[in-house]
Design a protein around this motif. Structure first.
Motif, mmCIF file in Angstrom:
data_model
loop_
_atom_site.group_PDB
_atom_site.id
_atom_site.type_symbol
_atom_site.label_atom_id
_atom_site.label_comp_id
_atom_site.label_asym_id
_atom_site.label_seq_id
_atom_site.Cartn_x
_atom_site.Cartn_y
_atom_site.Cartn_z
ATOM 1 N N PRO A 19 -4.025 15.151 -46.998
ATOM 2 C CA PRO A 19 -5.043 14.225 -46.455
ATOM 3 C C PRO A 19 -4.472 12.872 -46.052
ATOM 4 C CG PRO A 19 -5.770 15.172 -48.545
ATOM 5 C CD PRO A 19 -4.349 15.589 -48.366
ATOM 6 N N CYS A 20 -3.327 12.498 -46.642
ATOM 7 C CA CYS A 20 -2.785 11.168 -46.316
ATOM 8 C C CYS A 20 -2.052 11.159 -44.982
ATOM 9 C CB CYS A 20 -1.864 10.687 -47.438
ATOM 10 S SG CYS A 20 -0.537 11.820 -47.816
ATOM 11 N N THR A 21 -1.603 12.329 -44.514
ATOM 12 C CA THR A 21 -0.817 12.368 -43.273
ATOM 13 C C THR A 21 -1.618 11.820 -42.076
ATOM 14 O OG1 THR A 21 0.374 14.229 -44.177
ATOM 15 C CG2 THR A 21 0.634 13.841 -41.814
ATOM 16 N N PRO A 22 -2.833 12.310 -41.818
ATOM 17 C CA PRO A 22 -3.579 11.745 -40.667
ATOM 18 C C PRO A 22 -3.895 10.261 -40.833
ATOM 19 C CG PRO A 22 -4.944 13.337 -41.879
ATOM 20 C CD PRO A 22 -3.558 13.433 -42.437
ATOM 21 N N LEU B 37 -10.800 13.408 -44.428
ATOM 22 C CA LEU B 37 -11.959 13.619 -45.298
ATOM 23 C C LEU B 37 -12.132 15.105 -45.633
ATOM 24 C CD1 LEU B 37 -13.967 11.686 -46.552
ATOM 25 C CD2 LEU B 37 -15.521 12.133 -44.664
ATOM 26 N N VAL B 38 -11.984 15.938 -44.595
ATOM 27 C CA VAL B 38 -12.125 17.388 -44.818
ATOM 28 C C VAL B 38 -11.010 17.872 -45.754
ATOM 29 C CG1 VAL B 38 -11.989 19.651 -43.683
ATOM 30 C CG2 VAL B 38 -13.309 17.801 -42.625
ATOM 31 N N LEU B 39 -9.784 17.409 -45.485
ATOM 32 C CA LEU B 39 -8.659 17.814 -46.350
ATOM 33 C C LEU B 39 -8.866 17.311 -47.778
ATOM 34 C CD1 LEU B 39 -5.672 17.195 -43.912
ATOM 35 C CD2 LEU B 39 -6.347 19.393 -44.872
ATOM 36 N N ASN B 40 -9.435 16.114 -47.917
ATOM 37 C CA ASN B 40 -9.715 15.589 -49.256
ATOM 38 C C ASN B 40 -10.743 16.452 -49.984
ATOM 39 O OD1 ASN B 40 -8.197 13.430 -50.265
ATOM 40 N ND2 ASN B 40 -9.096 12.031 -48.777
ATOM 41 N N LEU B 41 -11.729 16.933 -49.239
ATOM 42 C CA LEU B 41 -12.730 17.822 -49.862
ATOM 43 C C LEU B 41 -12.054 19.064 -50.411
ATOM 44 C CD1 LEU B 41 -15.822 17.658 -47.464
ATOM 45 C CD2 LEU B 41 -15.719 16.959 -49.859
ATOM 46 N N VAL B 42 -11.138 19.619 -49.619
ATOM 47 C CA VAL B 42 -10.429 20.830 -50.055
ATOM 48 C C VAL B 42 -9.541 20.496 -51.264
ATOM 49 C CG1 VAL B 42 -8.720 22.569 -49.367
ATOM 50 C CG2 VAL B 42 -10.457 21.792 -47.725
ATOM 51 N N TRP B 43 -8.753 19.424 -51.155
ATOM 52 C CA TRP B 43 -7.865 19.041 -52.259
ATOM 53 C C TRP B 43 -8.663 18.674 -53.516
ATOM 54 C CZ3 TRP B 43 -2.546 18.523 -53.188
ATOM 55 C CH2 TRP B 43 -1.721 18.943 -52.143
#
Lengths: 267, 251
Positions: free
Chosen positions: A208-211, A234-240
């Protein structure tokens, strides 16, 4: 009530007592980030003076990257070090036999992470502005969602670090510091994802930090906030976040079943 | 006098760690206002039993009911009325005594924390330690502070794991008398593990002697020693530790 704010408040109070009773703990929040900022700041100054072409205008990426990386790192540390504080002081059993839900305990460590980020961010922002004329506010409207996503990801990495320490004991406590640095080469903190070998790029884009770091560079280059990057983060954070919660819960079940929780708490 | 209402019911508790069995079908009840001792040599299963009852470890099989509720289904509700003290845990050493007690008073939802803390400091004769750094306390002072923490929420059930270990005889005697007082005046139920036979004799109404994860004997301390034709509980303990006594009695 499934979640008690009073319980979270009590747990946070314990950490606040610790930090206010031992000012040296505050030094830890200030010293290392300042050292990093000075190193990257002077490097930036050197490159600006001796660089060529459009090099000078873009070099503030380094300071921006360093400050935002520190936000992620302090957030992760807040969660993992708070847990370690309880292990080091042999207080963990007292907490786990008190009427404290797992979500309340993790919630309190996240609040501590947020407070740590707040202290560090204020100091770094001021020093960067005064010493290097780098203004974090130049990230404009993107600043808050950038920070929010990095703090969230820091919490999730903190939960993963804590789960591993619970499972593998104090021998694994160096993970509390190491885990963020495992991902740093892929996180595009100081260079764009395109620099990475093509086979590593898809892996980097699962973080999530890459973008967010890519977005920071876009804004500092004078372009508008890339909201698509914020959305991806945000979407990647939801998954993580979901995976970190499941990982934490599974490890807690395991350490309760195997007796490792008591071992970690009393070793 | 102990009541008849069971506060705690452990039913056929089994706990295995890999191929080793730490507890093998432990069943017992603890009544209101009763003090029950868990005694046994190292590795007998006392600490494992304590950890199961505190919800720190999950049993391989068997059930635990406290105040009539299943421990794992009503953990938070139960823990609000239970407390724990052990010679092997500590309050954060870097905080002041009152800071530690204040944190735990809030965690247990104590209504007037300051007042309750003062009451307990007085009761345990440690008012002068209020502003001391917890890590600088002597073993005796530390035990009394831990006990203050364990009494903050006026628990109905108190679990004590070798609370007098490393205390001098004077302090140990004071702690035992205090526990007896609380038991009689407040109807407190106590589950107590110790290697100290004097503790067991003075504090416990009833005793479970564990050996190899199983109940070797159950009854009053005197009754148990008598059952195995031993002059005292200590003599029986030594006999078990040296393998001279098994579940049937004398080898």
């Amino acid at each position: 009530m499934p979640f008690s704010i009073n319980t979270v408040h009590a747990l946070v109070l314990r950490y606040l007592y610790l930090y206010t009773r031992h000012p040296v703990r505050l030094v830890e929040l200030v010293f290392w980030p300042l050292v990093d900022l000075l190193v990257w700041g002077f490097l930036t100054t050197y490159l600006q003076r001796h660089g060529a072409g459009d090099f000078p205008s873009s070099i503030s990426f380094l300071i921006g990257g360093m400050i935002l990386w520190d936000v992620l790192f302090r957030s992760q540390q807040g969660v993992a070090i708070s847990f370690l504080e309880d292990v080091w002081t042999r207080n963990l059993l007292n907490v786990f036999v008190a009427p404290v839900r797992t979500a309340e305990y993790v919630g309190a460590t996240c609040v501590v992470g947020l407070l740590r980020v707040g202290v560090t961010l204020v100091i770094l922002t001021l020093v960067a502005a005064l010493a290097y004329q780098f203004h974090l506010t130049s990230l404009g409207l993107g600043l808050l969602p950038f920070l929010g996503n990095l703090i969230l990801f820091g919490w999730f990495l903190g939960m993963i670090s804590t789960a591993l320490i619970m499972r593998y004991g104090q021998a694994a406590e160096s993970l509390a510091w190491a885990i963020p640095f495992f991902i740093q080469p892929l996180a595009a903190v100081f260079y764009p994802v395109s620099v990475l070998p093509s086979w590593l790029q898809p892996i980097a884009l699962t973080l999530p930090c890459t973008p967010i770091f890519e977005g920071m560079r876009t804004v500092l280059s004078g372009h508008p906030v890339p909201w698509a990057n914020v959305q991806s983060a945000l979407v990647l954070n939801l998954v993580w976040g979901t995976l970190a919660a499941l990982f934490f819960a599974a490890n807690l079940r395991y350490v309760r079943k195997s007796g490792l929780l008591v071992k970690v708490a009393t070793q | 006098m102990p009541g008849t209402t069971p506060i705690l019911e452990a039913d056929r508790l089994v706990k295995t760690f890999g191929t080793s069995t730490a507890l093998d079908g432990l069943s017992f009840t603890l009544a209101e206002s009763e003090s029950l001792g868990l005694l046994g040599v190292n590795g007998a299963g006392k600490t494992t039993a304590m950890n199961l009852l505190l919800g720190l470890t999950t049993p391989t099989s068997g059930t635990i009911r406290i105040f009539g509720l299943d421990l794992w289904k009503h953990r938070i509700e139960i823990l609000r009325q239970v407390n724990f003290s052990s010679a092997y845990t500590a309050l954060p050493s870097n905080l002041l005594v009152w800071q530690n007690l204040n944190v735990f008073a809030k965690l247990y939802g104590v209504a007037r924390p300051k007042q309750r803390i003062e009451e307990l400091l007085e009761l345990l004769d440690i008012t002068h330690l209020r502003k001391s750094v917890t890590g600088t306390l002597s073993a005796g002072e530390s035990t009394r502070v831990n006990l203050a923490k364990a009494l903050l929420n006026k628990p109905r059930l108190l679990l004590l794991d070798e609370p007098t270990a490393s205390l001098d005889p004077d302090i140990a005697d004071r702690v035992r008398k205090l526990l007896r007082k609380l038991q009689h005046e407040n109807g407190l139920s106590i589950l107590y593990t110790s290697h100290n036979m004097r503790d067991i004799h003075e504090v416990c109404d009833r005793l479970i002697f564990l050996h190899g994860g199983k109940v070797l004997a159950e009854g009053t301390p005197d009754h148990i020693a008598e059952k195995f034709n031993r002059s005292s509980l200590e003599d029986l303990f030594i006999g078990v530790a040296r393998g001279e006594v098994d579940a049937i009695g004398l080898k």
